[in-house]
Design an enzyme around this catalytic site. Structure first.
Site, mmCIF file in Angstrom:
data_model
loop_
_atom_site.group_PDB
_atom_site.id
_atom_site.type_symbol
_atom_site.label_atom_id
_atom_site.label_comp_id
_atom_site.label_asym_id
_atom_site.label_seq_id
_atom_site.Cartn_x
_atom_site.Cartn_y
_atom_site.Cartn_z
ATOM 1 N N PHE A 112 44.775 42.241 39.207
ATOM 2 C CA PHE A 112 44.856 41.116 40.142
ATOM 3 C C PHE A 112 45.928 41.310 41.203
ATOM 4 O O PHE A 112 45.935 40.614 42.212
ATOM 5 C CB PHE A 112 45.048 39.797 39.390
ATOM 6 C CG PHE A 112 46.470 39.357 39.196
ATOM 7 C CD1 PHE A 112 47.299 39.999 38.307
ATOM 8 C CD2 PHE A 112 46.991 38.300 39.938
ATOM 9 C CE1 PHE A 112 48.615 39.598 38.139
ATOM 10 C CE2 PHE A 112 48.297 37.892 39.773
ATOM 11 C CZ PHE A 112 49.117 38.549 38.883
ATOM 12 N N LYS A 113 46.837 42.278 41.014
ATOM 13 C CA LYS A 113 47.855 42.569 42.023
ATOM 14 C C LYS A 113 47.221 42.923 43.379
ATOM 15 O O LYS A 113 47.824 42.709 44.421
ATOM 16 C CB LYS A 113 48.745 43.738 41.585
ATOM 17 C CG LYS A 113 49.454 43.580 40.253
ATOM 18 C CD LYS A 113 50.681 42.693 40.356
ATOM 19 C CE LYS A 113 51.588 42.784 39.142
ATOM 20 N NZ LYS A 113 50.970 42.371 37.867
ATOM 21 N N ASP A 114 45.995 43.455 43.342
ATOM 22 C CA ASP A 114 45.310 43.798 44.587
ATOM 23 C C ASP A 114 45.101 42.573 45.477
ATOM 24 O O ASP A 114 45.151 42.685 46.704
ATOM 25 C CB ASP A 114 43.931 44.405 44.291
ATOM 26 C CG ASP A 114 44.017 45.817 43.711
ATOM 27 O OD1 ASP A 114 44.891 46.584 44.153
ATOM 28 O OD2 ASP A 114 43.209 46.138 42.827
#
Ligand SMILES: *Cc1c(COP(=O)(O)O)cnc(C)c1O
Length: 471
Positions: A112-114
């Site tokens: 989810f860091k993207d």
């Protein structure tokens, strides 16, 4: 919208100022001076927006038109989110029995860091291009942040990125996602040490204010406000996908490490979204103890778990949560944080706990055995493979008897990134999105034991600066 430090020393800052800064000068973090509230009418209107449109619409409330005009902001957001593997960016898998999995991992690096780092990269690039300037981002990573940051910066003219990764302490997939990037503006070091050890040369570089100014280095770890801002949007999107009707409540369960994600959720709630939140952690349970009994205290060393991105003893963003739930009382935050920093513990006052518990209504800690048990159970029952981080959230599902309000479980990474845990759960590792990595050429430099890591880092950064100034 203006920004201030959670400890009160700095105020009236622009979005651009806080985007390019890391910590505030007083040791605090940056937060908006107030949270923009939305009307019931807007809550209804927003329900038809796509994820990308929601990111833009929410960012618009937090960034003044004078800083970025709407056309530009929209373009930055849409361009940043172009490379996701599903067109809707965020997908929700509705399994039987109310087990709704909110898949935030369809970005290039499968975590989810993207979502946040692609937008932060886009925003930095926007300002730098306008100013005809160049910066170097320096990142120490133990997992998902490094690769997501690299993906958002690779190939850009006005940014270089230097990443230090702890060799052998990330999964093989995580390491390959960083070492197989060959663009000239990406500089990866495999460090023969753990995350704390590799943080030392980075910290030292940032403490040298002359060096920071001369080389324009910035940090984009989870303290960066831009990341929190981008993480407000998936709460709105998930809400609309899961609510019975607009205005009715939804509960979202969030795998939590440094608490950046759940800070985004708390802000979404403050804007007027009818959600409650539950924080799921692994054996490193400081966030659970804080939320449960106000016991914000560092216990012992970090324990390594299958949910490695949540192996954290210092959840930085709790400071933002305190700021928010004290009603932006910087004096109180400063007192609490000073005590915490001095004594390693502080107890959160009752009135703050009460305000916090109205939004973050629950928490749970899930150990490795429980993580694998949940992964097995969901695979057998639903033929769906979870990543170990997501499993901590889904554990909550099996503790519930009351399913009267819809609940969503945030999936922070794809199981393809964590084959070790998948094998432990008795499943076949998945290769989707990662198989190609094995065959790519690699580019990285070793930092071996006995090398002078600090001087290697400094030399590299100075080289980048020299090269840029020749252009
Ligand atoms: C970073 C990360 C988390 C923790 O998110 P925070 O915002 O730090 O709480 C959870 N799961 C995965 C896979 C991550 O990469």
């Amino acid at each position: 919208m203006k920004y201030c430090s959670t400890r009160g020393k700095e105020k009236n800052l622009t979005f651009k100022q806080v985007l390019f800064a890391g910590y505030s000068g007083d040791g605090g973090l940056y937060m908006p001076e107030s949270v923009p509230k939305i009307t019931e009418k807007e809550l209804k209107e927003w329900s038809t927006l796509s994820y990308k449109e929601l990111v833009f619409t929410i960012a618009r409330r937090f960034i003044d038109e004078e800083e970025i005009p709407s056309n530009d902001l929209k373009e930055v957001v849409f361009t940043s989110l172009k490379r996701f593997r599903v067109p809707e960016v965020v997908r929700i898998e509705k399994l039987d029995g109310g087990l709704n999995i909110i898949e935030l991992f369809h970005g290039v690096t499968l975590a989810f860091k993207d979502l946040a780092l692609s937008v932060v990269g886009g925003l930095l690039n926007y300002f730098l291009k306008k100013d005809n300037a160049h910066i170097t981002a320096v990142v120490g990573t133990s997992g998902d942040t490094g690769s997501a940051a690299i993906e958002s910066i690779r190939g850009l003219e006005c940014m270089d990125i230097v990443v230090l990764l702890p060799h052998g302490r990330c999964t093989k997939v995580q390491e390959l996602q960083m070492t197989t990037v060959i663009e000239d503006n990406v500089h990866v070091y495999c460090v023969d040490g753990n995350s704390d050890e590799l943080d030392e040369p980075i910290k030292k570089a940032f403490l040298d204010t002359d060096f920071v100014a001369a080389n324009k280095i910035i940090s984009i770890n989870s303290i960066n406000w831009g990341r929190i801002l981008a993480q407000v949007a998936h709460y709105f999107y998930s809400y609309y996908q899961l609510c019975e009707s607009v205005g009715s409540p939804v509960q979202l369960v969030v795998p939590t490490g440094a608490a950046g994600n759940i800070t985004g959720g708390s802000l979404a709630s403050a804007m007027g979204l009818p959600i409650t939140l539950v924080a799921a952690v692994n054996t490193n349970d400081i966030v659970r103890r804080t939320l449960q009994g106000g016991d914000f205290s560092i216990k012992e060393n970090v324990v390594q778990t299958f949910a490695s991105a949540m192996d954290i003893q210092m959840p930085y963003n709790v400071e933002r949560i305190l700021f928010h739930f004290t009603g932006n009382d910087t004096k109180r935050v400063k007192e609490l944080m000073n005590k915490f920093e001095k004594e390693g513990k502080v107890s959160i006052p009752n009135d703050v706990m009460k305000a916090m518990k109205e939004v973050i209504v629950g928490s749970l800690a899930v150990d490795n055995d429980h993580i694998t048990e949940i992964m097995k159970k969901v695979l057998n029952k639903h033929n769906y493979l979870l990543c170990p981080h997501t499993a901590t959230a889904v554990a909550y599902h099996f503790q519930q008897t009351d399913n009267s309000i819809p609940r969503g479980y945030i999936a922070t990474a794809s199981p393809a990134k964590f084959p070790e845990a998948v094998i432990k759960a008795g499943a076949e590792p998945v290769t989707e999105g990662v198989a190609h990595l094995e065959n790519l050429p690699t580019k990285f430099t070793w930092m071996k034991k006995g090398d002078d890591w600090y001087s290697m880092l400094r030399t590299k950064i100075e080289e980048i600066t020299a090269k840029k100034s020749r252009k």
